[in-house]
Design an enzyme around this catalytic site. Structure first.
Site, PDB file in Angstrom:
ATOM      1  N   ASN A   9       0.865  -1.176   0.000  1.00  0.00           N
ATOM      2  CA  ASN A   9       0.000   0.000   0.000  1.00  0.00           C
ATOM      3  C   ASN A   9       0.906   1.232   0.000  1.00  0.00           C
ATOM      4  OD1 ASN A   9      -1.833   2.032   0.484  1.00  0.00           O
ATOM      5  ND2 ASN A   9      -2.348   1.371   2.568  1.00  0.00           N
ATOM      6  N   TRP A  10       1.015   1.844  -1.165  1.00  0.00           N
ATOM      7  CA  TRP A  10       1.958   2.973  -1.299  1.00  0.00           C
ATOM      8  C   TRP A  10       1.381   4.269  -0.741  1.00  0.00           C
ATOM      9  CZ3 TRP A  10       3.992   2.021  -7.031  1.00  0.00           C
ATOM     10  CH2 TRP A  10       4.676   0.799  -7.049  1.00  0.00           C
ATOM     11  N   LYS A  11       0.127   4.268  -0.385  1.00  0.00           N
ATOM     12  CA  LYS A  11      -0.542   5.452   0.177  1.00  0.00           C
ATOM     13  C   LYS A  11      -0.327   6.671  -0.740  1.00  0.00           C
ATOM     14  CE  LYS A  11      -0.228   3.304   4.665  1.00  0.00           C
ATOM     15  NZ  LYS A  11      -0.175   3.450   6.111  1.00  0.00           N
ATOM     16  N   HIS A  96      -9.648   1.165   5.192  1.00  0.00           N
ATOM     17  CA  HIS A  96      -8.342   1.336   5.836  1.00  0.00           C
ATOM     18  C   HIS A  96      -8.502   2.305   7.017  1.00  0.00           C
ATOM     19  CE1 HIS A  96      -4.211   2.614   6.529  1.00  0.00           C
ATOM     20  NE2 HIS A  96      -3.850   1.488   5.929  1.00  0.00           N
ATOM     21  N   GLU A  98      -6.805   4.719   7.995  1.00  0.00           N
ATOM     22  CA  GLU A  98      -6.616   6.145   7.658  1.00  0.00           C
ATOM     23  C   GLU A  98      -7.883   6.710   7.021  1.00  0.00           C
ATOM     24  OE1 GLU A  98      -2.911   5.605   5.577  1.00  0.00           O
ATOM     25  OE2 GLU A  98      -1.969   5.130   7.493  1.00  0.00           O
ATOM     26  N   GLU A 168      -5.473  -4.913  11.021  1.00  0.00           N
ATOM     27  CA  GLU A 168      -4.428  -3.904  11.190  1.00  0.00           C
ATOM     28  C   GLU A 168      -4.721  -3.102  12.460  1.00  0.00           C
ATOM     29  OE1 GLU A 168      -2.374  -2.729   7.293  1.00  0.00           O
ATOM     30  OE2 GLU A 168      -4.219  -1.574   7.396  1.00  0.00           O
ATOM     31  N   GLY A 174       2.265   2.451  10.855  1.00  0.00           N
ATOM     32  CA  GLY A 174       3.183   3.576  10.672  1.00  0.00           C
ATOM     33  C   GLY A 174       3.878   4.021  11.946  1.00  0.00           C
ATOM     34  N   SER A 214       3.209  -1.851  10.527  1.00  0.00           N
ATOM     35  CA  SER A 214       4.670  -1.850  10.722  1.00  0.00           C
ATOM     36  C   SER A 214       5.322  -3.187  10.390  1.00  0.00           C
ATOM     37  CB  SER A 214       5.020  -1.415  12.149  1.00  0.00           C
ATOM     38  OG  SER A 214       4.605  -0.088  12.359  1.00  0.00           O
ATOM     39  N   GLY A 235       2.713  -1.069   4.400  1.00  0.00           N
ATOM     40  CA  GLY A 235       2.722   0.337   4.017  1.00  0.00           C
ATOM     41  C   GLY A 235       4.136   0.810   3.738  1.00  0.00           C
ATOM     42  N   GLY A 236       4.744   1.462   4.722  1.00  0.00           N
ATOM     43  CA  GLY A 236       6.057   2.096   4.557  1.00  0.00           C
ATOM     44  C   GLY A 236       7.108   1.200   3.916  1.00  0.00           C
TER      45      GLY A 236
END
Ligand code: PGA
Length: 258
Positions: A9-11, A96, A98, A168, A174, A214, A235-236
């Site tokens: 997930n590159w956001k 998600h 976010e 999640e 994150g 994470s 993600g990151g």
């Protein structure tokens, strides 16, 4: 048998050029040796089409990070499931944290998105997870149950096999904080039981349950080998080819889930 699923997930990161370059590196990296996991990438909307051109002859699938539930209309800033299906998306991340917490998406909005995504031949990746306050006050199970019950109310028994679930914990996204193996297993078992209760054993046992929050190269192996984990939402650490490839490879050749 269903392979594990690893989603990057590159956001809201990277322009078209950096997205295409990263996709190219991943195609190269995954062509040899073959990893056992199925892989999907969720770039920002503007990079979906160019990234699809890079990955479409590879085994990497295209995912969107969100969508609206309506087909078309006066919904400024939104994108419909048919638009995503048309440009080659096979997965859509739905609910998600976010989206829930920053953009105030309600359980009801999320519930409308799932059938819309399925209707267009794509697979929703439904995210559920508790905040730190909810965990500390012993509410994790109640929250997960509410999120799942609500989100799945429009999904029929015949369609549950088209759904992926990602657990999640909000406090692990994150932050560099990790849920323990015990916390992951316990919540995954809760989700599995809910699926079986709702859709019966034959169907409820087939849905992949991912973990996200994470996930990094140094913890992916441990998480991938928890017996309830059927994949990862990253993600990151999906923003560089090297770390994402290491994570994908944490599922070994012999891994087949479900
Ligand atoms: P993270 O994000 O890996 O950066 O914690 C996971 C996610 O938001 O899906």
């Amino acid at each position: 048998m269903t392979p594990p699923l690893v989603v990057g997930n590159w956001k809201m990161n990277g322009g078209t050029e950096t997205s295409v370059e990263l996709a190219r590196e991943l195609v190269r990296g995954l062509s040899k040796p073959r990893a056992s996991a199925q892989v999907a990438l969720a770039p920002p909307y503007t990079a979906l089409w160019p990234v699809n051109k890079v990955i479409r002859k590879s085994r990497i699938k295209l995912a969107a990070q969100n969508c609206h539930w309506q087909e078309s209309g006066a919904f400024t800033g939104e994108i419909s499931p048919s638009m995503l299906a048309e440009i080659g998306c096979e997965f859509v991340i739905v609910g998600h944290s976010e989206r829930r917490h920053i953009f105030c998406e309600s359980d009801d909005m999320i519930a409308r998105k799932l059938p819309a995504v399925i209707r267009h031949g794509m697979r929703p990746i439904l995210c559920v997870g508790e905040t730190i306050e909810e965990r500390q006050s012993g509410q994790t199970s109640v929250v997960i149950t509410r999120q799942l019950d609500s989100a799945l109310k429009g999904v029929s028994e015949g369609d549950i096999e088209k759904v992926e679930i990602a657990y999640e914990p909000v406090w692990a996204i994150g932050t560099g904080l990790n849920a323990t193996a015990e916390q992951i297993r316990e919540t995954h078992e809760r989700i599995r039981n809910l699926l079986v209760d709702r859709f019966g054993a034959a169907k409820g046992e087939q849905t992949r349950i991912l973990y996200g929050g994470s996930v990094k190269p140094d913890n992916a192996g441990m998480i991938a080998h928890i017996d309830t984990v059927n994949g990862l939402l990253v993600g990151g650490a999906s923003l560089t080819a090297e770390s994402f490839l290491t994570i994908v490879r944490s599922f070994s050749q012999s891994d087949r889930v479900l």
